[in-house]
Motif scaffolding. Structure first.
Motif, PDB file in Angstrom:
ATOM      1  N   VAL A  11      -5.408  -0.141  -1.585  1.00  0.00           N
ATOM      2  CA  VAL A  11      -5.958  -0.340  -2.918  1.00  0.00           C
ATOM      3  C   VAL A  11      -7.405   0.157  -2.867  1.00  0.00           C
ATOM      4  O   VAL A  11      -8.138  -0.169  -1.934  1.00  0.00           O
ATOM      5  N   LEU A  13     -10.822   0.213  -5.187  1.00  0.00           N
ATOM      6  CA  LEU A  13     -11.480  -0.289  -6.392  1.00  0.00           C
ATOM      7  C   LEU A  13     -12.902   0.240  -6.468  1.00  0.00           C
ATOM      8  O   LEU A  13     -13.527   0.507  -5.442  1.00  0.00           O
ATOM      9  N   VAL A  29     -11.113  -8.175  -9.358  1.00  0.00           N
ATOM     10  CA  VAL A  29      -9.873  -8.525  -8.667  1.00  0.00           C
ATOM     11  C   VAL A  29      -8.669  -8.223  -9.559  1.00  0.00           C
ATOM     12  O   VAL A  29      -7.652  -7.693  -9.095  1.00  0.00           O
ATOM     13  N   GLN A  31      -8.348  -5.897 -11.692  1.00  0.00           N
ATOM     14  CA  GLN A  31      -8.080  -4.456 -11.711  1.00  0.00           C
ATOM     15  C   GLN A  31      -7.207  -4.066 -10.518  1.00  0.00           C
ATOM     16  O   GLN A  31      -6.282  -3.264 -10.638  1.00  0.00           O
ATOM     17  N   GLY A  32      -7.510  -4.636  -9.364  1.00  0.00           N
ATOM     18  CA  GLY A  32      -6.685  -4.386  -8.184  1.00  0.00           C
ATOM     19  C   GLY A  32      -5.281  -4.920  -8.358  1.00  0.00           C
ATOM     20  O   GLY A  32      -4.306  -4.265  -7.963  1.00  0.00           O
ATOM     21  N   CYS A  33      -5.168  -6.095  -8.956  1.00  0.00           N
ATOM     22  CA  CYS A  33      -3.844  -6.675  -9.221  1.00  0.00           C
ATOM     23  C   CYS A  33      -3.045  -5.795 -10.175  1.00  0.00           C
ATOM     24  O   CYS A  33      -1.846  -5.565  -9.955  1.00  0.00           O
ATOM     25  N   CYS A  36      -1.910  -2.641  -8.221  1.00  0.00           N
ATOM     26  CA  CYS A  36      -0.833  -2.968  -7.270  1.00  0.00           C
ATOM     27  C   CYS A  36       0.481  -3.238  -7.992  1.00  0.00           C
ATOM     28  O   CYS A  36       1.536  -2.731  -7.586  1.00  0.00           O
ATOM     29  N   LYS A  61      -2.256  -5.541   2.755  1.00  0.00           N
ATOM     30  CA  LYS A  61      -3.003  -4.687   1.839  1.00  0.00           C
ATOM     31  C   LYS A  61      -4.364  -4.402   2.451  1.00  0.00           C
ATOM     32  O   LYS A  61      -4.930  -5.253   3.135  1.00  0.00           O
ATOM     33  N   VAL A  63      -8.076  -3.173   1.024  1.00  0.00           N
ATOM     34  CA  VAL A  63      -8.814  -2.941  -0.210  1.00  0.00           C
ATOM     35  C   VAL A  63     -10.108  -2.202   0.133  1.00  0.00           C
ATOM     36  O   VAL A  63     -10.958  -2.714   0.864  1.00  0.00           O
ATOM     37  N   GLY A  99      -9.420   1.439 -10.692  1.00  0.00           N
ATOM     38  CA  GLY A  99      -8.865   1.299  -9.353  1.00  0.00           C
ATOM     39  C   GLY A  99      -7.552   2.034  -9.243  1.00  0.00           C
ATOM     40  O   GLY A  99      -7.002   2.511 -10.236  1.00  0.00           O
ATOM     41  N   ALA A 101      -3.791   2.097  -6.614  1.00  0.00           N
ATOM     42  CA  ALA A 101      -3.018   1.539  -5.505  1.00  0.00           C
ATOM     43  C   ALA A 101      -1.952   2.546  -5.109  1.00  0.00           C
ATOM     44  O   ALA A 101      -1.299   3.150  -5.966  1.00  0.00           O
TER      45      ALA A 101
END
Length: 121
Positions: A11, A13, A29, A31-33, A36, A61, A63, A99, A101
């Motif tokens: 990931v 970001l 966080v 945005q990463g979720c 993903c 993962k 990041v 971000g 993934a």
């Protein structure tokens, strides 16, 4: 064949979201979720994704931090050119890339694409 414990989902970001633009940590966080979740959904039929999700207790993962939107978009261009499956998350309504993934991959197949990025702090 690789087992789920050898698979990793990278990931990336934007570090400037929090440090420069003042976004709360929770928003970064999220945005990463989003990235993903989208990558896992889009590539849900892929054998690596299926194995990764079949062993939830061993998901791995990594990041990483991109300096800004340009760095993130340049990475996306390189990944597309090299055939690396990923999803670039573009936050709406702002329409800014926040971000990305990769789908789960064996680390040795993709880590060289991400060497220039450091861990997100």
């Amino acid at each position: 064949m690789h087992m789920a414990s050898h698979l990793v989902q990278y990931v990336v970001l934007r570090s400037d979201l929090q440090k420069v633009m003042g976004w709360p940590l929770g928003a970064v966080v999220a945005q990463g979720c989003h990235a993903c979740s989208a990558a896992l959904h889009i590539f849900r039929a892929d054998v690596h994704t299926q194995r990764y999700l079949a062993d939830l207790g061993r998901m791995h993962k990594v990041v990483l931090a991109a300096d800004g939107e340009d760095a993130l978009r340049e990475l996306t261009e390189r990944l597309v050119a090299d055939g690396v499956d990923h999803h670039l998350w573009v936050e709406q309504p702002e329409n800014i890339a926040t971000g990305l993934a990769l789908k789960p991959y064996p680390k040795e197949e993709v880590h060289h694409h991400l060497k220039q990025f450091k861990l997100l702090k």
